[in-house]
Scaffold this motif. Structure first.
Motif, PDB file in Angstrom:
ATOM      1  N   VAL A 185       4.601  32.956  34.648  1.00  0.00           N
ATOM      2  CA  VAL A 185       3.338  33.569  34.234  1.00  0.00           C
ATOM      3  C   VAL A 185       3.381  35.076  34.464  1.00  0.00           C
ATOM      4  N   ASN A 186       3.901  35.488  35.610  1.00  0.00           N
ATOM      5  CA  ASN A 186       3.974  36.928  35.915  1.00  0.00           C
ATOM      6  C   ASN A 186       4.859  37.670  34.918  1.00  0.00           C
ATOM      7  N   VAL A 187       5.986  37.074  34.570  1.00  0.00           N
ATOM      8  CA  VAL A 187       6.883  37.714  33.599  1.00  0.00           C
ATOM      9  C   VAL A 187       6.216  37.804  32.233  1.00  0.00           C
ATOM     10  N   MET A 188       5.548  36.732  31.835  1.00  0.00           N
ATOM     11  CA  MET A 188       4.879  36.745  30.524  1.00  0.00           C
ATOM     12  C   MET A 188       3.743  37.759  30.499  1.00  0.00           C
ATOM     13  N   ASP A 189       3.036  37.909  31.625  1.00  0.00           N
ATOM     14  CA  ASP A 189       1.980  38.926  31.697  1.00  0.00           C
ATOM     15  C   ASP A 189       2.551  40.327  31.507  1.00  0.00           C
ATOM     16  N   ARG A 190       3.690  40.602  32.136  1.00  0.00           N
ATOM     17  CA  ARG A 190       4.324  41.916  31.995  1.00  0.00           C
ATOM     18  C   ARG A 190       4.724  42.187  30.544  1.00  0.00           C
ATOM     19  N   ILE A 191       5.299  41.172  29.899  1.00  0.00           N
ATOM     20  CA  ILE A 191       5.717  41.342  28.496  1.00  0.00           C
ATOM     21  C   ILE A 191       4.505  41.597  27.612  1.00  0.00           C
ATOM     22  N   ALA A 192       3.420  40.843  27.845  1.00  0.00           N
ATOM     23  CA  ALA A 192       2.218  40.991  27.027  1.00  0.00           C
ATOM     24  C   ALA A 192       1.599  42.374  27.202  1.00  0.00           C
TER      25      ALA A 192
END
Length: 548
Positions: A119-126
């Motif tokens: 989730v944290n990685v996807m938040d950064r990408i978004a």
């Protein structure tokens, strides 16, 4: 499964008119861009988390059509990094472990404080791509946790028919590429490695003798014995040597002197050129032997204490028929089956079960990825003694992470290119590694961490390594005591024999005294002084002989 929120969720898409006859290209592009922004700004009908049972039948899909965005990127109106700007991307989160995606079992909502590494990685990408995804996601289960017998590839295929992207530790195997799956640059080190527990060292009382082979030890023994007799010969016949001294060079004495050169204690005092050359040669020989022994002894006792393992490659494990634990139906499982068909594979239904099998002795080697091992090795329940380690080099070097399915009708390659761009940028900046360090700290902040200093790696020598030296010394002491006792017995017997002889001689003198003049006290004193004088002269002669 998660609680149902809606049985059927409408698909969120973007529309615009394809026919704009008579308008200029610039006006068409402007109208297209405005329509996209207005459509993406409208409220989404998706409810998060998406409640759809994994592998459920039907054609329900939450995927976006990105062909309009692709057109804008192609003609230069939109920059690739912001090609998904203001869009709501549907995401399938693969719950590899409970810490990968932390969510509520009641309503499926993500943990507010620490939702997990994926989730944290996807938040950064978004954030970098200026798009959203938290309003349109679902959580997927691994085969070991799901109530079905599906394989990972089947779950991935279903996920990418339903969602835009699946976020996990997906490996880009050949079979998956052939099925139309593409993988942006990975977020995890998925290099295939073997994990083993170090074998416990056993007590070896003669470890210190294993510095040389037995043939070398025999050669050393023979060299010193032959050298001792050669020195006796040189001493007897060498020019300038004191010839009478050879009388005192008894065999056991010269053997003792010869072996004492091993301790760098030279007792040879030659006078001849041959004798001096011999002395130099045997001392140099001893120096080399001692130096070689010392160097190899350090290797045996210190460096040799590094853990020993059953095999160092999967090929060696296959040849030795060593059982290998593997997570069933994963791409890693298929890789080992294909590359090492004769290997003994012990199948587990989860990664956790693999490690439990290794601890239980059901297998001696465990197959895993580097990133997965970094997590499980910090588990104090599984690796409380810190005995697990990656052995040898990776069998395959690769990364794992997000997955997208190519679809020409939806232009999904644009999604792959945007995700790949941002993940590549994050890898360069170290943002991905920072998230993994935070993830690992949730398992343990310092368990099995020896990075504070090399001193912790120094092996202290104990009785296990040096016990053989003490045992050998004790045995030699016992042998010396036995010899001492034997020599003392001989001495007592010899003294007793002399005493009896003297007593008999005294009796004979007494009998003669009755026939002749008696021996006075003064006569006895004179005889004793003469005897002492003779003994002193003989001792002096021997001493002078040794000096010369």
């Amino acid at each position: 499964r998660y609680p149902h929120y809606n049985d059927v969720l409408p698909y969120h898409s973007i529309f615009y008119a394809h026919t704009m006859h008579g308008n200029s290209a610039a006006i068409q592009q402007l109208f297209l861009l405005l329509s996209l922004l207005l459509a993406s700004a409208s409220s989404s009908d998706l409810v998060a988390p998406i409640d759809r049972e994994q592998l459920s039948p039907g054609n329900i899909s939450y995927r976006n059509n990105l062909c309009e965005r692709q057109l804008l990127v192609d003609n230069g109106t939109l920059a690739l990094p912001l090609a998904l700007s203001n869009l709501d991307i549907s995401v399938h989160l693969m719950q590899w472990t409970p810490l990968h995606v932390r969510h509520s079992n009641v309503d499926g909502s993500l943990d507010k404080d620490n939702p997990g590494i994926l989730v944290n990685v996807m938040d950064r990408i978004a954030t970098r791509g200026d798009f959203s995804w938290r309003d349109s996601f679902g959580v997927g289960l691994t085969p070991g946790n799901a109530n079905n017998n599906a394989t990972f590839s089947e779950i991935l295929d279903w996920a990418l028919e339903t969602y835009d992207v699946s976020v996990g530790e997906w490996r880009n195997s050949v079979g998956r590429k052939g099925a139309g799956f593409v993988f942006p640059l990975g977020i995890a080190d998925a290099s295939i490695v073997m994990v083993q527990k170090a074998s416990a060292t056993t007590f070896d009382p003669f470890l210190y003798l294993k510095t040389f082979t037995w043939w070398v030890w025999l050669a050393i023994l023979a060299t010193y014995i032959v050298s001792a007799f050669l020195y006796r010969f040189i001493n007897a016949h060498g020019e300038g040597e004191y010839i009478d001294r050879s009388t005192y060079l008894r065999k056991r004495d010269v053997l003792y002197d010869s072996f004492m050169t091993l301790n760098q204690h030279n007792q040879f005092t030659p006078q001849s050129m041959a004798g001096r050359l011999f002395t130099f040669s045997i001392n140099f020989f001893s120096l080399v032997i001692v130096a070689s022994y010392t160097a190899n002894l350090v290797t045996q006792l210190v460096l040799g204490q590094t853990p020993r393992y059953k095999a160092y490659t999967f090929r060696e494990a296959e040849f030795k028929r060593i059982p290998i634990c593997v997570w069933k139906d994963t791409s890693l499982h298929r890789h080992l089956q294909t590359k090492y068909p004769e290997a003994i594979l012990v199948e587990a239904t989860s990664r956790l079960m693999e490690y439990e099998f290794l601890n239980a002795g059901k297998c001696e080697i465990l197959s895993d990825t580097v990133q997965s091992f970094r997590s499980f090795s910090r588990n104090s329940t599984l690796n409380g003694d810190c005995s697990m380690a990656i052995v040898g080099n990776p069998d395959v070097i690769q990364k794992a992470g997000l997955a997208v399915k190519l679809d020409g009708e939806r232009c999904s390659s644009l999604l792959h290119n945007v995700l790949d761009y941002h993940v590549s940028d994050m890898n360069v900046e170290g943002a991905i590694e920072a998230e993994w360090e935070k993830h690992l700290s949730l398992i343990s902040s310092d368990f099995c961490d020896l990075s504070d200093g090399a001193e912790e790696n120094v092996h202290e020598l104990g009785i296990r390594e040096l016990g053989g030296v003490f045992i050998t010394h004790a045995i030699l002491l016992v042998v010396a005591l036995i010899i001492c006792h034997y020599e003392h017995g001989k001495k007592v017997k010899k003294t007793s024999s002399k005493r009896d002889t003297f007593k008999n001689h005294d009796t004979s003198q007494d009998q003669d005294a009755t026939k002749g003049d008696p021996i006075t006290r003064e006569d006895m004193k004179e005889l004793l002084e003469r005897f002492k004088s003779e003994m002193s002269e003989e001792a002096l002669t021997r001493s002078l002989g040794n000096s010369y």
